[in-house]
Design a protein around this motif. Structure first.
Motif, PDB file in Angstrom:
ATOM      1  N   UNK A  57       0.832  -1.203   0.000  1.00 42.49           N
ATOM      2  CA  UNK A  57       0.000   0.000   0.000  1.00 42.49           C
ATOM      3  C   UNK A  57       0.866   1.252   0.000  1.00 42.49           C
ATOM      4  N   UNK A  58       1.974   1.236   0.743  1.00 42.91           N
ATOM      5  CA  UNK A  58       2.869   2.396   0.743  1.00 42.91           C
ATOM      6  C   UNK A  58       3.400   2.692  -0.652  1.00 42.91           C
ATOM      7  N   UNK A  59       3.781   1.660  -1.385  1.00 44.44           N
ATOM      8  CA  UNK A  59       4.277   1.871  -2.748  1.00 44.44           C
ATOM      9  C   UNK A  59       3.156   2.428  -3.631  1.00 44.44           C
ATOM     10  N   UNK A  60       1.988   1.822  -3.559  1.00 41.04           N
ATOM     11  CA  UNK A  60       0.852   2.278  -4.375  1.00 41.04           C
ATOM     12  C   UNK A  60       0.504   3.730  -4.050  1.00 41.04           C
ATOM     13  N   UNK A  61       0.516   4.080  -2.765  1.00 42.39           N
ATOM     14  CA  UNK A  61       0.105   5.416  -2.335  1.00 42.39           C
ATOM     15  C   UNK A  61       1.141   6.499  -2.603  1.00 42.39           C
ATOM     16  N   UNK A  62       2.424   6.136  -2.561  1.00 48.57           N
ATOM     17  CA  UNK A  62       3.460   7.175  -2.591  1.00 48.57           C
ATOM     18  C   UNK A  62       4.402   7.153  -3.794  1.00 48.57           C
ATOM     19  N   UNK A  63       4.549   6.013  -4.451  1.00 48.66           N
ATOM     20  CA  UNK A  63       5.577   5.893  -5.489  1.00 48.66           C
ATOM     21  C   UNK A  63       4.968   5.789  -6.889  1.00 48.66           C
ATOM     22  N   UNK A  64       5.835   5.873  -7.885  1.00 46.85           N
ATOM     23  CA  UNK A  64       5.410   5.719  -9.286  1.00 46.85           C
ATOM     24  C   UNK A  64       5.290   4.245  -9.636  1.00 46.85           C
TER      25      UNK A  64
ATOM     26  N   UNK B 249      12.033 -17.144   0.131  1.00 51.19           N
ATOM     27  CA  UNK B 249      11.546 -18.009   1.195  1.00 51.19           C
ATOM     28  C   UNK B 249      12.539 -19.155   1.376  1.00 51.19           C
ATOM     29  N   UNK B 250      13.123 -19.205   2.570  1.00 46.85           N
ATOM     30  CA  UNK B 250      14.050 -20.269   2.931  1.00 46.85           C
ATOM     31  C   UNK B 250      13.384 -21.149   3.988  1.00 46.85           C
ATOM     32  N   UNK B 251      14.053 -22.211   4.404  1.00 50.20           N
ATOM     33  CA  UNK B 251      13.425 -23.126   5.352  1.00 50.20           C
ATOM     34  C   UNK B 251      13.211 -22.502   6.734  1.00 50.20           C
ATOM     35  N   UNK B 252      13.990 -21.459   7.077  1.00 48.20           N
ATOM     36  CA  UNK B 252      13.877 -20.871   8.408  1.00 48.20           C
ATOM     37  C   UNK B 252      13.426 -19.413   8.434  1.00 48.20           C
ATOM     38  N   UNK B 253      13.258 -18.796   7.250  1.00 46.91           N
ATOM     39  CA  UNK B 253      12.883 -17.378   7.234  1.00 46.91           C
ATOM     40  C   UNK B 253      12.332 -16.959   5.871  1.00 46.91           C
ATOM     41  N   UNK B 254      11.729 -15.764   5.883  1.00 45.60           N
ATOM     42  CA  UNK B 254      11.308 -15.112   4.642  1.00 45.60           C
ATOM     43  C   UNK B 254      11.954 -13.729   4.629  1.00 45.60           C
ATOM     44  N   UNK B 255      12.565 -13.390   3.505  1.00 43.31           N
ATOM     45  CA  UNK B 255      13.190 -12.077   3.317  1.00 43.31           C
ATOM     46  C   UNK B 255      12.456 -11.368   2.188  1.00 43.31           C
ATOM     47  N   UNK B 256      12.115 -10.120   2.426  1.00 43.33           N
ATOM     48  CA  UNK B 256      11.377  -9.332   1.436  1.00 43.33           C
ATOM     49  C   UNK B 256      12.132  -8.036   1.192  1.00 43.33           C
ATOM     50  N   UNK B 257      12.378  -7.724  -0.083  1.00 42.25           N
ATOM     51  CA  UNK B 257      12.999  -6.450  -0.446  1.00 42.25           C
ATOM     52  C   UNK B 257      12.046  -5.742  -1.402  1.00 42.25           C
ATOM     53  N   UNK B 258      11.627  -4.547  -1.002  1.00 40.48           N
ATOM     54  CA  UNK B 258      10.719  -3.748  -1.825  1.00 40.48           C
ATOM     55  C   UNK B 258      11.464  -2.485  -2.221  1.00 40.48           C
ATOM     56  N   UNK B 259      11.623  -2.300  -3.504  1.00 39.99           N
ATOM     57  CA  UNK B 259      12.309  -1.123  -4.022  1.00 39.99           C
ATOM     58  C   UNK B 259      11.320  -0.336  -4.869  1.00 39.99           C
ATOM     59  N   UNK B 260      11.233   0.959  -4.622  1.00 42.36           N
ATOM     60  CA  UNK B 260      10.319   1.758  -5.432  1.00 42.36           C
ATOM     61  C   UNK B 260      11.032   2.918  -6.096  1.00 42.36           C
ATOM     62  N   UNK B 261      10.378   3.438  -7.104  1.00 39.70           N
ATOM     63  CA  UNK B 261      10.800   4.681  -7.743  1.00 39.70           C
ATOM     64  C   UNK B 261       9.771   5.709  -7.338  1.00 39.70           C
ATOM     65  N   UNK B 262      10.209   6.724  -6.606  1.00 40.44           N
ATOM     66  CA  UNK B 262       9.254   7.708  -6.125  1.00 40.44           C
ATOM     67  C   UNK B 262       9.947   8.861  -5.447  1.00 40.44           C
ATOM     68  N   UNK B 263       9.197   9.551  -4.586  1.00 40.07           N
ATOM     69  CA  UNK B 263       9.721  10.763  -3.964  1.00 40.07           C
ATOM     70  C   UNK B 263      10.751  10.526  -2.866  1.00 40.07           C
ATOM     71  N   UNK B 264      10.862   9.289  -2.394  1.00 36.23           N
ATOM     72  CA  UNK B 264      11.769   9.016  -1.288  1.00 36.23           C
ATOM     73  C   UNK B 264      11.189   9.513   0.025  1.00 36.23           C
ATOM     74  N   UNK B 265      11.901   9.238   1.092  1.00 35.87           N
ATOM     75  CA  UNK B 265      11.456   9.641   2.431  1.00 35.87           C
ATOM     76  C   UNK B 265      12.493  10.610   2.998  1.00 35.87           C
ATOM     77  N   UNK B 266      12.142  11.894   3.130  1.00 34.18           N
ATOM     78  CA  UNK B 266      13.100  12.883   3.617  1.00 34.18           C
ATOM     79  C   UNK B 266      13.552  12.645   5.061  1.00 34.18           C
TER      80      UNK B 266
END
Length: 136
Positions: free
Chosen positions: A48-55, A63-80
């Motif tokens: 939702x943050x990407x949809x609301x704030x970025x282009x 997904x590994x056997x002991x964890x889940x890692x998520x990387x979300x990269x957006x193109x947008x205004x950034x966070x000052x």
């Protein structure tokens, strides 16, 4: 297992597709329901943050056997001011986004509460990268 998703800024009809898919996969893998709930909440808030704030944005999920890692990269205004953005209730959402029921300033705080590890890197005027890790 790796999953990838693309997010279009402003397209609220697509928000939640990644979190919904991840929920199904984690259930099939037999991950604890409480853990799944936390992961899905954090991922949905991030979508939702990407949809609301970025282009546009991209989600890469590992997904590994002991964890889940998520990387979300957006193109947008950034966070000052990341510290300010982490404050409950702080929002830079547009009036239109707020009228749709989003933008209450709880996204990043909710993500932090529902992840074991979270980092944010942002370049104002260019992009933001959010990394989340949950252990099973």
């Amino acid at each position: 297992m790796e999953l990838n998703f693309t997010i279009e800024g402003g397209d609220f009809t697509q928000a939640g597709q990644a979190s919904s898919r991840v929920k199904k996969v984690l259930k099939q893998l037999g991950v604890d329901t409480k853990c799944i709930k936390s992961i899905v909440i954090a991922l949905y808030e991030a979508e939702v943050n990407v949809v609301a704030h970025a282009y546009k944005g991209h989600i890469k999920i590992q997904i590994d056997k002991d964890k889940i890692s998520v990387v979300i990269t957006d193109e947008g205004p950034g966070i000052p001011d990341i510290e300010m953005a982490m404050t409950e209730g702080f929002s830079t959402a547009s009036k239109k986004v707020r009228e749709m029921g989003f933008g209450a300033g709880m996204g990043l705080p909710n993500i932090k509460k529902n992840t074991d590890e979270m980092t944010i890197e942002s370049v104002v005027g260019q992009s933001t990268t959010l990394t989340m890790v949950n252990y099973f």
